[in-house]
Design a protein around this motif. Sequence first.
Motif, PDB file in Angstrom:
ATOM      1  N   GLU A  23     -12.318   3.312  -2.347  1.00 29.87           N
ATOM      2  CA  GLU A  23     -12.705   4.062  -1.148  1.00 29.87           C
ATOM      3  C   GLU A  23     -11.508   4.370  -0.231  1.00 29.87           C
ATOM      4  OE1 GLU A  23     -16.087   2.082   0.611  1.00 29.87           O
ATOM      5  OE2 GLU A  23     -17.395   2.909  -0.920  1.00 29.87           O
ATOM      6  N   PRO A  24     -10.603   5.218  -0.705  1.00 31.90           N
ATOM      7  CA  PRO A  24      -9.369   5.497   0.052  1.00 31.90           C
ATOM      8  C   PRO A  24      -9.532   6.540   1.148  1.00 31.90           C
ATOM      9  CG  PRO A  24      -9.345   6.710  -1.996  1.00 31.90           C
ATOM     10  CD  PRO A  24     -10.613   5.885  -2.004  1.00 31.90           C
ATOM     11  N   TYR A  25     -10.539   6.376   1.984  1.00 30.25           N
ATOM     12  CA  TYR A  25     -10.839   7.367   3.016  1.00 30.25           C
ATOM     13  C   TYR A  25     -10.245   6.949   4.350  1.00 30.25           C
ATOM     14  CZ  TYR A  25     -14.646   7.568  -0.408  1.00 30.25           C
ATOM     15  OH  TYR A  25     -15.379   7.580  -1.548  1.00 30.25           O
ATOM     16  N   ASP A  26      -8.941   7.013   4.458  1.00 26.91           N
ATOM     17  CA  ASP A  26      -8.278   6.592   5.675  1.00 26.91           C
ATOM     18  C   ASP A  26      -6.821   7.043   5.602  1.00 26.91           C
ATOM     19  OD1 ASP A  26      -8.704   4.374   8.016  1.00 26.91           O
ATOM     20  OD2 ASP A  26      -6.642   4.323   7.264  1.00 26.91           O
ATOM     21  N   PRO A  27      -6.227   7.395   6.737  1.00 25.03           N
ATOM     22  CA  PRO A  27      -4.802   7.768   6.694  1.00 25.03           C
ATOM     23  C   PRO A  27      -3.917   6.672   6.095  1.00 25.03           C
ATOM     24  CG  PRO A  27      -5.761   8.409   8.791  1.00 25.03           C
ATOM     25  CD  PRO A  27      -6.812   7.603   8.069  1.00 25.03           C
ATOM     26  N   ASP A  28      -4.269   5.394   6.326  1.00 24.95           N
ATOM     27  CA  ASP A  28      -3.482   4.301   5.747  1.00 24.95           C
ATOM     28  C   ASP A  28      -3.548   4.318   4.225  1.00 24.95           C
ATOM     29  OD1 ASP A  28      -2.692   3.380   8.227  1.00 24.95           O
ATOM     30  OD2 ASP A  28      -4.246   1.838   8.337  1.00 24.95           O
ATOM     31  N   ALA A  29      -4.715   4.574   3.673  1.00 21.32           N
ATOM     32  CA  ALA A  29      -4.863   4.634   2.214  1.00 21.32           C
ATOM     33  C   ALA A  29      -4.078   5.808   1.645  1.00 21.32           C
ATOM     34  CB  ALA A  29      -6.335   4.747   1.838  1.00 21.32           C
ATOM     35  N   ILE A  30      -4.121   6.927   2.328  1.00 22.96           N
ATOM     36  CA  ILE A  30      -3.385   8.110   1.863  1.00 22.96           C
ATOM     37  C   ILE A  30      -1.888   7.835   1.877  1.00 22.96           C
ATOM     38  CG2 ILE A  30      -2.892  10.552   2.297  1.00 22.96           C
ATOM     39  CD1 ILE A  30      -5.827   9.844   1.300  1.00 22.96           C
ATOM     40  N   ARG A  31      -1.395   7.205   2.949  1.00 24.83           N
ATOM     41  CA  ARG A  31       0.032   6.846   3.001  1.00 24.83           C
ATOM     42  C   ARG A  31       0.391   5.881   1.879  1.00 24.83           C
ATOM     43  NH1 ARG A  31      -0.852   7.277   8.503  1.00 24.83           N
ATOM     44  NH2 ARG A  31      -1.296   5.067   8.742  1.00 24.83           N
ATOM     45  N   MET A  32      -0.499   4.954   1.574  1.00 21.83           N
ATOM     46  CA  MET A  32      -0.260   4.005   0.484  1.00 21.83           C
ATOM     47  C   MET A  32      -0.138   4.758  -0.846  1.00 21.83           C
ATOM     48  SD  MET A  32       0.055   0.681  -0.083  1.00 21.83           S
ATOM     49  CE  MET A  32      -0.721  -0.076   1.315  1.00 21.83           C
ATOM     50  N   ILE A  33      -1.044   5.692  -1.084  1.00 21.34           N
ATOM     51  CA  ILE A  33      -1.014   6.491  -2.319  1.00 21.34           C
ATOM     52  C   ILE A  33       0.302   7.270  -2.400  1.00 21.34           C
ATOM     53  CG2 ILE A  33      -2.041   8.516  -3.444  1.00 21.34           C
ATOM     54  CD1 ILE A  33      -4.793   7.454  -2.397  1.00 21.34           C
ATOM     55  N   GLN A  34       0.683   7.906  -1.310  1.00 20.50           N
ATOM     56  CA  GLN A  34       1.920   8.696  -1.305  1.00 20.50           C
ATOM     57  C   GLN A  34       3.159   7.816  -1.504  1.00 20.50           C
ATOM     58  OE1 GLN A  34       1.100  10.466   2.522  1.00 20.50           O
ATOM     59  NE2 GLN A  34       0.407  12.393   1.589  1.00 20.50           N
ATOM     60  N   THR A  35       3.171   6.660  -0.885  1.00 23.31           N
ATOM     61  CA  THR A  35       4.309   5.748  -1.003  1.00 23.31           C
ATOM     62  C   THR A  35       4.434   5.203  -2.417  1.00 23.31           C
ATOM     63  OG1 THR A  35       4.124   5.161   1.335  1.00 23.31           O
ATOM     64  CG2 THR A  35       5.341   3.631  -0.093  1.00 23.31           C
ATOM     65  N   ILE A  36       3.332   4.804  -3.008  1.00 20.74           N
ATOM     66  CA  ILE A  36       3.373   4.273  -4.380  1.00 20.74           C
ATOM     67  C   ILE A  36       3.838   5.359  -5.340  1.00 20.74           C
ATOM     68  CG2 ILE A  36       1.928   3.426  -6.285  1.00 20.74           C
ATOM     69  CD1 ILE A  36       0.338   1.859  -4.114  1.00 20.74           C
ATOM     70  N   PHE A  37       3.404   6.584  -5.127  1.00 20.45           N
ATOM     71  CA  PHE A  37       3.870   7.674  -5.987  1.00 20.45           C
ATOM     72  C   PHE A  37       5.372   7.905  -5.803  1.00 20.45           C
ATOM     73  CE2 PHE A  37       4.867  12.097  -6.889  1.00 20.45           C
ATOM     74  CZ  PHE A  37       4.510  12.137  -8.224  1.00 20.45           C
ATOM     75  N   THR A  38       5.811   7.920  -4.551  1.00 21.17           N
ATOM     76  CA  THR A  38       7.226   8.166  -4.266  1.00 21.17           C
ATOM     77  C   THR A  38       8.125   7.110  -4.908  1.00 21.17           C
ATOM     78  OG1 THR A  38       6.704   9.272  -2.194  1.00 21.17           O
ATOM     79  CG2 THR A  38       8.945   8.405  -2.425  1.00 21.17           C
ATOM     80  N   TYR A  39       7.770   5.848  -4.777  1.00 21.64           N
ATOM     81  CA  TYR A  39       8.642   4.767  -5.254  1.00 21.64           C
ATOM     82  C   TYR A  39       8.432   4.400  -6.725  1.00 21.64           C
ATOM     83  CZ  TYR A  39      10.373   3.988  -0.576  1.00 21.64           C
ATOM     84  OH  TYR A  39      10.992   4.147   0.636  1.00 21.64           O
ATOM     85  N   PHE A  40       7.214   4.570  -7.230  1.00 14.82           N
ATOM     86  CA  PHE A  40       6.923   4.094  -8.583  1.00 14.82           C
ATOM     87  C   PHE A  40       6.411   5.178  -9.523  1.00 14.82           C
ATOM     88  CE2 PHE A  40       6.267   0.576  -5.591  1.00 14.82           C
ATOM     89  CZ  PHE A  40       7.260  -0.274  -6.034  1.00 14.82           C
ATOM     90  N   LEU A  42       3.479   6.340  -9.765  1.00 17.73           N
ATOM     91  CA  LEU A  42       2.115   6.073 -10.230  1.00 17.73           C
ATOM     92  C   LEU A  42       1.103   6.843  -9.399  1.00 17.73           C
ATOM     93  CD1 LEU A  42       2.242   2.200 -10.742  1.00 17.73           C
ATOM     94  CD2 LEU A  42       2.329   3.969 -12.503  1.00 17.73           C
ATOM     95  N   ARG A  43       0.111   7.386 -10.100  1.00 15.63           N
ATOM     96  CA  ARG A  43      -1.012   8.057  -9.442  1.00 15.63           C
ATOM     97  C   ARG A  43      -2.227   7.141  -9.558  1.00 15.63           C
ATOM     98  NH1 ARG A  43       2.006  12.088 -11.856  1.00 15.63           N
ATOM     99  NH2 ARG A  43       2.340  13.907 -10.552  1.00 15.63           N
ATOM    100  N   PRO A  44      -3.052   7.064  -8.511  1.00 13.75           N
ATOM    101  CA  PRO A  44      -4.180   6.138  -8.545  1.00 13.75           C
ATOM    102  C   PRO A  44      -5.418   6.714  -9.233  1.00 13.75           C
ATOM    103  CG  PRO A  44      -4.198   7.283  -6.476  1.00 13.75           C
ATOM    104  CD  PRO A  44      -2.959   7.757  -7.229  1.00 13.75           C
ATOM    105  N   ILE A  45      -6.257   5.806  -9.635  1.00 14.84           N
ATOM    106  CA  ILE A  45      -7.639   6.151  -9.935  1.00 14.84           C
ATOM    107  C   ILE A  45      -8.409   5.747  -8.684  1.00 14.84           C
ATOM    108  CG2 ILE A  45      -9.686   5.567 -11.282  1.00 14.84           C
ATOM    109  CD1 ILE A  45      -7.846   5.204 -13.695  1.00 14.84           C
ATOM    110  N   CYS A  46      -9.026   6.717  -8.043  1.00 10.17           N
ATOM    111  CA  CYS A  46      -9.795   6.465  -6.825  1.00 10.17           C
ATOM    112  C   CYS A  46     -11.228   6.112  -7.209  1.00 10.17           C
ATOM    113  CB  CYS A  46      -9.787   7.695  -5.927  1.00 10.17           C
ATOM    114  SG  CYS A  46      -8.146   8.118  -5.314  1.00 10.17           S
ATOM    115  N   LEU A  47     -11.710   5.023  -6.638  1.00  8.15           N
ATOM    116  CA  LEU A  47     -13.076   4.573  -6.897  1.00  8.15           C
ATOM    117  C   LEU A  47     -13.907   4.803  -5.644  1.00  8.15           C
ATOM    118  CD1 LEU A  47     -12.284   1.247  -8.770  1.00  8.15           C
ATOM    119  CD2 LEU A  47     -12.649   3.538  -9.713  1.00  8.15           C
ATOM    120  N   HIS A  48     -15.067   5.396  -5.852  1.00  7.50           N
ATOM    121  CA  HIS A  48     -15.932   5.780  -4.735  1.00  7.50           C
ATOM    122  C   HIS A  48     -17.243   5.009  -4.846  1.00  7.50           C
ATOM    123  CE1 HIS A  48     -13.103   9.031  -4.026  1.00  7.50           C
ATOM    124  NE2 HIS A  48     -13.122   9.225  -5.331  1.00  7.50           N
TER     125      HIS A  48
END
Length: 178
Positions: A23-40, A42-48
């Motif tokens: 449930e990545p429905y938050d600016p913090d979750a979006i920043r986490m997704i972007q940061t993990i992609f930038t550094y590693f 990796l793209r996430p599988i989002c679970l709803h």
Amino acid sequence: MRDTRERHGGVPSARRRTYLIYEPYDPDAIRMIQTIFTYFGLRPICLHGSPKARFYHLRAYPVLRTSLVEASFDADPDHLDELVDRITADYDVVGVVPWSERVVGPSAELCGLLGLDWNDADVLARFRDKNALKEYVSKVAPDVRVPEHRLIRTPDELGLGRLPDRFVLKPNDGYGNR
């Protein structure tokens, strides 16, 4: 961490490496997704957890519908085991990101189902149970000051025993003043 070769007869898997985020429905979750992609990379599988919430939140966070996301799945909290089997058949899941305290519970369960050892499921679960966390700290580190605590399940239990001059009632699994 579960070896991905285990499911494929000892042959290394060519499945895409990814991680899960619940449930990545938050600016913090979006920043986490972007940061993990930038550094590693990796793209996430989002679970709803709710199709209705997914519908409304995807409008608010359009990045969740871009190529920054590997895949999305509806995740019935009562059938996460079936979902994990379905996902791991096609993906090499290397982690679960509990981006907020409110998703620590499902994230802990997912870690356990995946057999991941980098975010121990018992440790994550303990952070959702304040009483268990305080008991654990008192047991393993008796020199750490832990406030007096007890579980109250009914209003009648509040009057049992003596109350200190000052006290706070909190939900055992709450967060953010909820």
